[in-house]
Write a protein that holds these residues in place. Structure first.
Motif, PDB file in Angstrom:
ATOM      1  N   SER A   5     144.930  55.139  12.333  1.00 11.60           N
ATOM      2  CA  SER A   5     145.070  54.084  11.332  1.00 11.60           C
ATOM      3  C   SER A   5     145.673  52.834  11.965  1.00 11.60           C
ATOM      4  O   SER A   5     146.659  52.914  12.705  1.00 11.60           O
ATOM      5  CB  SER A   5     145.958  54.571  10.188  1.00 11.60           C
ATOM      6  N   PHE A   6     145.037  51.702  11.645  1.00 13.30           N
ATOM      7  CA  PHE A   6     145.574  50.412  12.097  1.00 13.30           C
ATOM      8  C   PHE A   6     146.065  49.602  10.901  1.00 13.30           C
ATOM      9  O   PHE A   6     146.214  48.388  10.974  1.00 13.30           O
ATOM     10  CB  PHE A   6     144.491  49.647  12.878  1.00 13.30           C
ATOM     11  N   GLU A   7     146.287  50.325   9.783  1.00 17.64           N
ATOM     12  CA  GLU A   7     146.721  49.643   8.557  1.00 17.64           C
ATOM     13  C   GLU A   7     148.040  48.918   8.740  1.00 17.64           C
ATOM     14  O   GLU A   7     148.917  49.372   9.482  1.00 17.64           O
ATOM     15  CB  GLU A   7     146.891  50.686   7.449  1.00 17.64           C
ATOM     16  N   GLY A   8     148.161  47.813   8.053  1.00 19.07           N
ATOM     17  CA  GLY A   8     149.414  47.060   8.068  1.00 19.07           C
ATOM     18  C   GLY A   8     149.531  46.123   9.256  1.00 19.07           C
ATOM     19  O   GLY A   8     150.525  45.417   9.407  1.00 19.07           O
ATOM     20  N   LEU A   9     148.508  46.110  10.126  1.00 17.10           N
ATOM     21  CA  LEU A   9     148.599  45.261  11.321  1.00 17.10           C
ATOM     22  C   LEU A   9     147.753  43.994  11.183  1.00 17.10           C
ATOM     23  O   LEU A   9     147.650  43.211  12.128  1.00 17.10           O
ATOM     24  CB  LEU A   9     148.176  46.064  12.558  1.00 17.10           C
ATOM     25  N   GLY A  10     147.121  43.831  10.044  1.00  9.91           N
ATOM     26  CA  GLY A  10     146.388  42.593   9.766  1.00  9.91           C
ATOM     27  C   GLY A  10     145.089  42.455  10.550  1.00  9.91           C
ATOM     28  O   GLY A  10     144.635  41.326  10.796  1.00  9.91           O
ATOM     29  N   LEU A  11     144.474  43.588  10.908  1.00 12.19           N
ATOM     30  CA  LEU A  11     143.235  43.500  11.692  1.00 12.19           C
ATOM     31  C   LEU A  11     142.039  43.227  10.784  1.00 12.19           C
ATOM     32  O   LEU A  11     141.987  43.729   9.655  1.00 12.19           O
ATOM     33  CB  LEU A  11     142.976  44.824  12.434  1.00 12.19           C
ATOM     34  N   THR A  12     141.068  42.480  11.297  1.00 10.29           N
ATOM     35  CA  THR A  12     139.803  42.339  10.576  1.00 10.29           C
ATOM     36  C   THR A  12     139.094  43.694  10.599  1.00 10.29           C
ATOM     37  O   THR A  12     139.395  44.551  11.457  1.00 10.29           O
ATOM     38  CB  THR A  12     138.878  41.319  11.257  1.00 10.29           C
ATOM     39  N   VAL A  54     148.440  52.062  23.765  1.00 11.13           N
ATOM     40  CA  VAL A  54     149.430  50.990  23.654  1.00 11.13           C
ATOM     41  C   VAL A  54     148.645  49.688  23.568  1.00 11.13           C
ATOM     42  O   VAL A  54     147.816  49.403  24.441  1.00 11.13           O
ATOM     43  CB  VAL A  54     150.389  50.979  24.870  1.00 11.13           C
ATOM     44  N   VAL A  55     148.865  48.927  22.504  1.00 10.92           N
ATOM     45  CA  VAL A  55     148.025  47.736  22.298  1.00 10.92           C
ATOM     46  C   VAL A  55     148.814  46.635  21.618  1.00 10.92           C
ATOM     47  O   VAL A  55     149.743  46.901  20.850  1.00 10.92           O
ATOM     48  CB  VAL A  55     146.744  48.118  21.480  1.00 10.92           C
ATOM     49  N   SER A  56     148.430  45.422  21.935  1.00 10.69           N
ATOM     50  CA  SER A  56     148.963  44.266  21.211  1.00 10.69           C
ATOM     51  C   SER A  56     147.807  43.523  20.549  1.00 10.69           C
ATOM     52  O   SER A  56     146.742  43.350  21.156  1.00 10.69           O
ATOM     53  CB  SER A  56     149.688  43.300  22.167  1.00 10.69           C
ATOM     54  N   PHE A  57     148.055  43.107  19.303  1.00  8.51           N
ATOM     55  CA  PHE A  57     147.089  42.249  18.619  1.00  8.51           C
ATOM     56  C   PHE A  57     147.659  40.836  18.509  1.00  8.51           C
ATOM     57  O   PHE A  57     147.314  40.073  17.626  1.00  8.51           O
ATOM     58  CB  PHE A  57     146.758  42.833  17.231  1.00  8.51           C
ATOM     59  N   GLY A  58     148.576  40.529  19.411  1.00  9.55           N
ATOM     60  CA  GLY A  58     149.140  39.187  19.474  1.00  9.55           C
ATOM     61  C   GLY A  58     150.426  39.026  18.684  1.00  9.55           C
ATOM     62  O   GLY A  58     150.979  37.927  18.607  1.00  9.55           O
TER      63      GLY A  58
END
Ligand SMILES: O=P(O)(O)OC[C@H]1O[C@](O)(COP(=O)(O)O)[C@@H](O)[C@@H]1O
Ligand SMILES: [Mg+2]
Ligand SMILES: [Mg+2]
Length: 331
Positions: A4-11, A151-155
Protein backbone atom coordinates in the motif's frame (compact mmCIF):
# COMPACT_ATOMS: atom_id res chain seq x y z
CA UNK A 1 0.26 -9.55 -3.64
CA UNK A 2 -0.19 -6.66 -1.29
CA UNK A 3 1.52 -3.35 -0.89
CA UNK A 4 0.00 0.00 0.00
CA UNK A 5 1.18 3.48 -0.92
CA UNK A 6 -1.86 5.13 0.66
CA UNK A 7 -1.40 8.44 2.38
CA UNK A 8 1.66 9.35 0.32
CA UNK A 9 -0.18 11.45 -2.25
CA UNK A 10 0.77 9.34 -5.27
CA UNK A 11 -1.11 9.58 -8.56
CA UNK A 12 -2.86 6.38 -9.63
CA UNK A 13 -0.24 5.97 -12.38
CA UNK A 14 2.69 6.23 -10.00
CA UNK A 15 1.07 3.94 -7.40
CA UNK A 16 0.41 1.33 -10.10
CA UNK A 17 3.99 1.57 -11.37
CA UNK A 18 5.34 1.16 -7.84
CA UNK A 19 3.07 -1.84 -7.28
CA UNK A 20 4.43 -3.48 -10.42
CA UNK A 21 8.01 -2.84 -9.27
CA UNK A 22 7.27 -4.49 -5.92
CA UNK A 23 5.63 -7.47 -7.66
CA UNK A 24 8.77 -8.10 -9.69
CA UNK A 25 10.84 -7.45 -6.56
CA UNK A 26 8.99 -10.23 -4.70
CA UNK A 27 9.45 -12.64 -7.62
CA UNK A 28 13.17 -11.86 -7.84
CA UNK A 29 13.58 -12.23 -4.06
CA UNK A 30 12.17 -15.77 -4.23
CA UNK A 31 14.31 -16.61 -7.24
CA UNK A 32 17.46 -15.28 -5.55
CA UNK A 33 16.70 -17.27 -2.40
CA UNK A 34 16.59 -20.42 -4.57
CA UNK A 35 19.82 -19.70 -6.46
CA UNK A 36 21.72 -22.93 -7.01
CA UNK A 37 18.67 -25.12 -6.34
CA UNK A 38 17.47 -24.50 -9.89
CA UNK A 39 20.21 -23.13 -12.12
CA UNK A 40 22.97 -20.63 -11.49
CA UNK A 41 21.92 -16.96 -11.53
CA UNK A 42 25.54 -15.81 -11.66
CA UNK A 43 26.33 -17.50 -14.97
CA UNK A 44 27.89 -15.24 -17.62
CA UNK A 45 25.24 -14.04 -20.06
CA UNK A 46 26.77 -11.40 -22.36
CA UNK A 47 27.96 -7.79 -22.31
CA UNK A 48 25.75 -4.76 -21.64
CA UNK A 49 25.67 -1.24 -23.09
CA UNK A 50 28.40 -0.05 -20.74
CA UNK A 51 30.72 -2.91 -21.66
CA UNK A 52 30.15 -4.72 -18.34
CA UNK A 53 29.87 -8.51 -18.38
CA UNK A 54 26.27 -9.52 -17.67
CA UNK A 55 25.20 -12.31 -15.35
CA UNK A 56 22.08 -14.42 -15.91
CA UNK A 57 20.25 -12.50 -13.16
CA UNK A 58 21.04 -9.12 -14.78
CA UNK A 59 19.18 -10.25 -17.88
CA UNK A 60 16.35 -12.04 -16.03
CA UNK A 61 15.71 -8.98 -13.85
CA UNK A 62 15.75 -6.59 -16.81
CA UNK A 63 13.27 -8.71 -18.76
CA UNK A 64 11.02 -9.14 -15.72
CA UNK A 65 10.80 -5.39 -15.06
CA UNK A 66 10.35 -4.61 -18.75
CA UNK A 67 7.51 -7.15 -19.12
CA UNK A 68 5.79 -5.93 -15.96
CA UNK A 69 5.89 -2.29 -17.10
CA UNK A 70 4.97 -2.80 -20.75
CA UNK A 71 1.25 -1.98 -20.34
CA UNK A 72 1.69 0.43 -17.42
CA UNK A 73 1.90 4.22 -17.16
CA UNK A 74 5.57 3.99 -18.20
CA UNK A 75 6.18 5.05 -21.79
CA UNK A 76 9.99 5.33 -21.72
CA UNK A 77 11.95 2.46 -20.14
CA UNK A 78 15.73 2.92 -19.79
CA UNK A 79 17.87 0.14 -18.36
CA UNK A 80 21.52 -0.42 -17.57
CA UNK A 81 21.17 -3.64 -19.53
CA UNK A 82 19.94 -2.07 -22.80
CA UNK A 83 21.78 0.21 -25.20
CA UNK A 84 18.76 2.40 -25.93
CA UNK A 85 15.54 3.54 -24.32
CA UNK A 86 12.64 1.13 -24.96
CA UNK A 87 9.34 2.77 -25.98
CA UNK A 88 6.04 1.37 -24.75
CA UNK A 89 2.74 2.40 -26.35
CA UNK A 90 1.39 5.10 -24.09
CA UNK A 91 1.96 6.56 -20.65
CA UNK A 92 3.02 9.59 -18.69
CA UNK A 93 6.10 8.29 -16.89
CA UNK A 94 9.76 7.68 -17.77
CA UNK A 95 11.51 5.02 -15.71
CA UNK A 96 15.26 4.33 -15.55
CA UNK A 97 16.48 1.20 -13.82
CA UNK A 98 19.54 -0.72 -12.73
CA UNK A 99 17.66 -4.04 -12.67
CA UNK A 100 20.34 -5.81 -10.69
CA UNK A 101 22.90 -3.84 -8.76
CA UNK A 102 25.95 -5.50 -7.23
CA UNK A 103 26.14 -8.31 -9.79
CA UNK A 104 29.56 -9.41 -8.55
CA UNK A 105 27.82 -10.53 -5.34
CA UNK A 106 25.16 -12.84 -6.85
CA UNK A 107 27.20 -16.00 -6.35
CA UNK A 108 28.53 -15.11 -2.90
CA UNK A 109 25.15 -14.65 -1.18
CA UNK A 110 25.73 -11.01 -0.29
CA UNK A 111 23.05 -8.30 -0.58
CA UNK A 112 22.21 -7.11 -4.08
CA UNK A 113 19.42 -4.85 -5.31
CA UNK A 114 17.44 -2.95 -7.92
CA UNK A 115 17.69 0.85 -8.25
CA UNK A 116 15.01 2.89 -10.02
CA UNK A 117 14.31 6.50 -10.95
CA UNK A 118 11.02 7.89 -12.24
CA UNK A 119 10.39 11.18 -14.05
CA UNK A 120 7.32 12.63 -15.73
CA UNK A 121 7.80 11.54 -19.35
CA UNK A 122 8.84 14.18 -21.88
CA UNK A 123 8.56 14.23 -25.68
CA UNK A 124 11.94 12.68 -26.40
CA UNK A 125 14.18 10.12 -24.70
CA UNK A 126 16.77 12.82 -24.08
CA UNK A 127 14.27 15.15 -22.47
CA UNK A 128 12.90 12.29 -20.34
CA UNK A 129 16.24 11.21 -18.89
CA UNK A 130 18.98 13.81 -19.51
CA UNK A 131 17.73 16.25 -16.89
CA UNK A 132 18.53 17.16 -13.28
CA UNK A 133 17.77 14.43 -10.77
CA UNK A 134 15.91 17.04 -8.71
CA UNK A 135 13.05 16.54 -11.21
CA UNK A 136 12.54 12.88 -10.19
CA UNK A 137 9.07 12.11 -8.86
CA UNK A 138 10.35 8.86 -7.34
CA UNK A 139 13.73 7.32 -6.69
CA UNK A 140 14.69 4.33 -4.62
CA UNK A 141 15.80 0.74 -4.42
CA UNK A 142 14.78 -2.77 -3.53
CA UNK A 143 17.43 -4.60 -1.50
CA UNK A 144 17.66 -8.39 -1.65
CA UNK A 145 19.47 -9.35 1.53
CA UNK A 146 18.69 -11.17 4.75
CA UNK A 147 15.56 -9.02 4.40
CA UNK A 148 14.05 -7.87 1.13
CA UNK A 149 13.09 -4.23 1.53
CA UNK A 150 11.90 -1.27 -0.53
CA UNK A 151 13.25 2.19 0.26
CA UNK A 152 11.86 5.05 -1.81
CA UNK A 153 11.35 8.77 -1.86
CA UNK A 154 8.54 10.53 -3.67
CA UNK A 155 10.16 13.88 -3.00
CA UNK A 156 8.79 14.33 0.50
CA UNK A 157 10.76 12.15 2.91
CA UNK A 158 11.90 8.53 2.58
CA UNK A 159 9.75 5.46 3.19
CA UNK A 160 10.55 1.83 3.92
CA UNK A 161 8.70 -1.47 3.39
CA UNK A 162 9.80 -5.03 4.25
CA UNK A 163 8.72 -8.10 2.25
CA UNK A 164 7.20 -11.01 4.18
CA UNK A 165 9.78 -13.84 3.87
CA UNK A 166 8.63 -16.37 1.28
CA UNK A 167 5.47 -14.32 0.65
CA UNK A 168 4.39 -11.32 -1.37
CA UNK A 169 3.13 -8.92 1.29
CA UNK A 170 5.07 -5.71 1.79
CA UNK A 171 4.65 -4.14 5.23
CA UNK A 172 5.46 -0.51 5.72
CA UNK A 173 7.86 0.00 8.62
CA UNK A 174 9.24 3.14 10.26
CA UNK A 175 10.64 5.77 7.90
CA UNK A 176 14.45 6.02 8.02
CA UNK A 177 15.67 8.69 10.43
CA UNK A 178 17.68 11.69 9.18
CA UNK A 179 21.33 10.81 8.60
CA UNK A 180 23.72 11.72 11.37
CA UNK A 181 25.63 14.79 10.20
CA UNK A 182 29.01 13.26 10.89
CA UNK A 183 30.28 9.72 10.89
CA UNK A 184 33.28 7.55 11.64
CA UNK A 185 32.65 5.07 8.84
CA UNK A 186 33.68 5.36 5.20
CA UNK A 187 33.31 3.17 2.12
CA UNK A 188 35.66 3.14 -0.85
CA UNK A 189 37.33 0.45 -2.94
CA UNK A 190 40.81 1.02 -1.50
CA UNK A 191 42.47 -1.28 -4.04
CA UNK A 192 42.29 1.69 -6.43
CA UNK A 193 44.27 3.98 -4.10
CA UNK A 194 47.15 4.48 -6.53
CA UNK A 195 44.69 5.53 -9.27
CA UNK A 196 42.75 8.15 -7.27
CA UNK A 197 43.03 11.91 -7.71
CA UNK A 198 45.14 13.71 -5.11
CA UNK A 199 42.20 15.21 -3.11
CA UNK A 200 40.68 11.74 -2.59
CA UNK A 201 44.01 10.27 -1.53
CA UNK A 202 44.56 13.14 0.89
CA UNK A 203 41.07 12.72 2.37
CA UNK A 204 41.45 8.95 2.82
CA UNK A 205 45.03 9.25 4.12
CA UNK A 206 43.73 11.48 6.89
CA UNK A 207 41.02 8.96 7.83
CA UNK A 208 43.44 6.03 7.76
CA UNK A 209 45.88 7.95 9.99
CA UNK A 210 43.19 7.71 12.69
CA UNK A 211 43.83 8.85 16.24
CA UNK A 212 47.49 9.53 15.49
CA UNK A 213 46.68 11.64 12.42
CA UNK A 214 45.34 15.15 11.91
CA UNK A 215 41.73 14.11 12.57
CA UNK A 216 42.65 12.82 16.02
CA UNK A 217 40.19 9.90 16.00
CA UNK A 218 39.80 6.47 14.45
CA UNK A 219 37.62 5.64 11.46
CA UNK A 220 36.16 2.34 10.28
CA UNK A 221 35.93 1.12 6.68
CA UNK A 222 33.38 -1.04 4.81
CA UNK A 223 33.26 -2.06 1.13
CA UNK A 224 30.51 -4.44 0.02
CA UNK A 225 30.69 -3.71 -3.74
CA UNK A 226 26.89 -3.40 -3.89
CA UNK A 227 25.82 0.23 -4.10
CA UNK A 228 22.37 -0.71 -2.77
CA UNK A 229 23.79 -2.48 0.28
CA UNK A 230 26.21 0.37 0.92
CA UNK A 231 23.33 2.86 0.69
CA UNK A 232 21.15 0.81 3.03
CA UNK A 233 23.90 0.80 5.64
CA UNK A 234 24.52 4.53 5.31
CA UNK A 235 20.80 5.30 5.50
CA UNK A 236 20.57 3.14 8.61
CA UNK A 237 23.58 4.37 10.58
CA UNK A 238 25.39 7.06 8.62
CA UNK A 239 28.68 6.96 6.78
CA UNK A 240 30.26 8.32 3.64
CA UNK A 241 30.67 6.54 0.29
CA UNK A 242 33.13 7.45 -2.45
CA UNK A 243 33.52 6.10 -5.97
CA UNK A 244 35.72 8.81 -7.51
CA UNK A 245 36.98 9.09 -11.05
CA UNK A 246 40.45 7.56 -11.36
CA UNK A 247 43.21 7.10 -13.89
CA UNK A 248 42.38 3.56 -14.98
CA UNK A 249 41.25 3.19 -18.59
CA UNK A 250 37.55 4.06 -18.79
CA UNK A 251 37.33 5.23 -15.17
CA UNK A 252 37.91 8.98 -15.62
CA UNK A 253 34.32 9.49 -14.43
CA UNK A 254 34.35 6.61 -11.98
CA UNK A 255 32.22 3.52 -12.38
CA UNK A 256 28.68 4.41 -11.38
CA UNK A 257 25.97 5.58 -13.77
CA UNK A 258 24.37 8.95 -13.25
CA UNK A 259 20.81 8.27 -14.41
CA UNK A 260 19.84 4.95 -12.83
CA UNK A 261 22.34 4.60 -9.98
CA UNK A 262 23.50 7.94 -8.59
CA UNK A 263 20.47 10.22 -9.14
CA UNK A 264 17.98 8.01 -7.24
CA UNK A 265 20.44 7.35 -4.41
CA UNK A 266 21.15 11.09 -4.26
CA UNK A 267 17.41 11.77 -3.94
CA UNK A 268 17.12 9.39 -0.97
CA UNK A 269 20.19 10.67 0.81
CA UNK A 270 19.42 14.36 0.38
CA UNK A 271 15.84 13.76 1.54
CA UNK A 272 17.41 12.44 4.75
CA UNK A 273 19.55 15.55 5.18
CA UNK A 274 22.71 14.01 3.74
CA UNK A 275 24.86 15.14 0.83
CA UNK A 276 25.42 13.70 -2.66
CA UNK A 277 27.99 15.20 -5.03
CA UNK A 278 30.39 14.29 -7.80
CA UNK A 279 33.12 15.44 -5.40
CA UNK A 280 32.24 19.08 -5.89
CA UNK A 281 28.83 19.65 -7.50
CA UNK A 282 25.41 18.40 -6.44
CA UNK A 283 24.40 15.20 -8.24
CA UNK A 284 20.76 16.32 -8.26
CA UNK A 285 21.68 19.52 -10.17
CA UNK A 286 24.05 17.93 -12.69
CA UNK A 287 22.72 17.00 -16.12
CA UNK A 288 24.10 13.78 -17.65
CA UNK A 289 25.12 14.03 -21.30
CA UNK A 290 23.98 10.52 -22.23
CA UNK A 291 21.87 7.73 -20.83
CA UNK A 292 24.77 5.57 -19.65
CA UNK A 293 26.99 8.46 -18.51
CA UNK A 294 29.12 7.74 -15.47
CA UNK A 295 29.79 10.17 -12.67
CA UNK A 296 32.15 10.30 -9.72
CA UNK A 297 29.95 9.81 -6.67
CA UNK A 298 30.35 10.91 -3.05
CA UNK A 299 27.37 10.62 -0.71
CA UNK A 300 26.37 10.22 2.90
CA UNK A 301 26.64 12.24 6.08
CA UNK A 302 26.66 15.89 5.10
CA UNK A 303 29.75 16.98 7.05
CA UNK A 304 31.86 14.30 5.37
CA UNK A 305 30.55 15.05 1.88
CA UNK A 306 31.33 18.74 2.46
CA UNK A 307 34.80 17.83 3.70
CA UNK A 308 35.54 15.88 0.50
CA UNK A 309 34.42 18.93 -1.51
CA UNK A 310 36.78 21.08 0.57
CA UNK A 311 39.72 18.84 -0.42
CA UNK A 312 38.70 19.17 -4.08
CA UNK A 313 38.45 22.96 -3.69
CA UNK A 314 42.05 23.36 -2.65
CA UNK A 315 44.51 24.43 -5.32
CA UNK A 316 46.55 21.43 -6.49
CA UNK A 317 49.79 22.50 -4.80
CA UNK A 318 48.01 23.04 -1.49
CA UNK A 319 46.42 19.59 -1.61
CA UNK A 320 49.92 18.20 -2.07
CA UNK A 321 51.06 20.27 0.88
CA UNK A 322 48.39 18.50 2.93
CA UNK A 323 50.50 15.38 2.84
CA UNK A 324 52.94 17.27 5.08
CA UNK A 325 50.67 19.68 6.89
CA UNK A 326 47.73 17.75 8.21
CA UNK A 327 46.34 20.26 10.70
CA UNK A 328 44.24 22.05 8.10
CA UNK A 329 41.19 19.82 8.28
CA UNK A 330 41.22 18.80 11.91
CA UNK A 331 37.66 18.16 13.17
O1 LIG B 1 33.92 -3.70 -8.18
P1 LIG B 1 34.08 -2.26 -7.80
O2 LIG B 1 34.94 -1.48 -8.74
O3 LIG B 1 34.47 -2.09 -6.36
O4 LIG B 1 32.62 -1.60 -7.99
C1 LIG B 1 31.56 -1.87 -7.14
C2 LIG B 1 30.41 -1.05 -7.59
O5 LIG B 1 29.96 -1.52 -8.85
C3 LIG B 1 28.60 -1.87 -8.81
O6 LIG B 1 28.48 -3.26 -8.62
C4 LIG B 1 28.04 -1.45 -10.15
O7 LIG B 1 26.73 -1.86 -10.33
P2 LIG B 1 26.29 -3.12 -11.23
O8 LIG B 1 26.52 -4.37 -10.45
O9 LIG B 1 24.85 -2.78 -11.43
O10 LIG B 1 27.08 -3.04 -12.52
C5 LIG B 1 28.04 -1.14 -7.58
O11 LIG B 1 26.94 -1.79 -7.00
C6 LIG B 1 29.23 -1.12 -6.65
O12 LIG B 1 29.19 0.00 -5.79
MG1 LIG C 1 24.64 -0.97 -10.28
MG1 LIG D 1 23.37 -3.58 -12.57
Amino acid sequence: MSVSFEGLGLTAELADTMTRLTQVGATLAHMIARNGIEGDLSQAAGVNAGGDGQKALDVIADEAFMDALRDSAVIHYASEEQDDVVDFDTGSLALAIDPLDGSSNIDVNVSIGTIFSIFPAAETHEASFLRPGSEQIAGGYIIFGPQTALVVSFGNGVHHWVLEPGGDTWTRVADPRPLPQDTSEYAINASNYRHWPVPVRAFIDDLVAGAEGPRGRNFNMRWIASLVAETHRIITRGGVFLYPGDDRDGYARGRLRHVYECAPIALLVTQLGGGATDGADQILSNIPNRLHARTPFVFGSSAKVARVAAYYDLPHDETHALFNKRGLFRS
